[in-house]
Design a protein around this motif. Structure first.
Motif: not given
Length: 67
Positions: A22-23, A39-40, A45-46, A52-53
């Motif tokens: 969603a983010i 979408l790209l 970003t995902a 990062f996580m």
């Protein structure tokens, strides 16, 4: 051996998947108007968020080994 605390935290980790999607989609949609660039951008970003996580998780595991 089965650790119920680890199993519970892994179950909670699945809640991160729709939040990351969603983010990423909302952030991509604020930058672009056409579907393909959205979408790209959402994909990039995902990947950035998951990376990062993982880095933060690795740091926390390393700290927990030394404490």
């Amino acid at each position: 051996m089965f650790d119920p605390l680890l199993a519970n935290s892994m179950g909670l980790l699945w809640h991160a998947v729709p939040i990351i999607l969603a983010i990423s989609l909302v952030y991509g949609a604020t930058r672009h108007e056409l579907l393909k660039p959205i979408l790209l951008h959402a994909y990039h970003t995902a990947v950035w968020i998951v990376g990062f996580m993982l880095v933060i998780a690795a740091i926390l595991v390393a700290v927990s080994w030394f404490v």
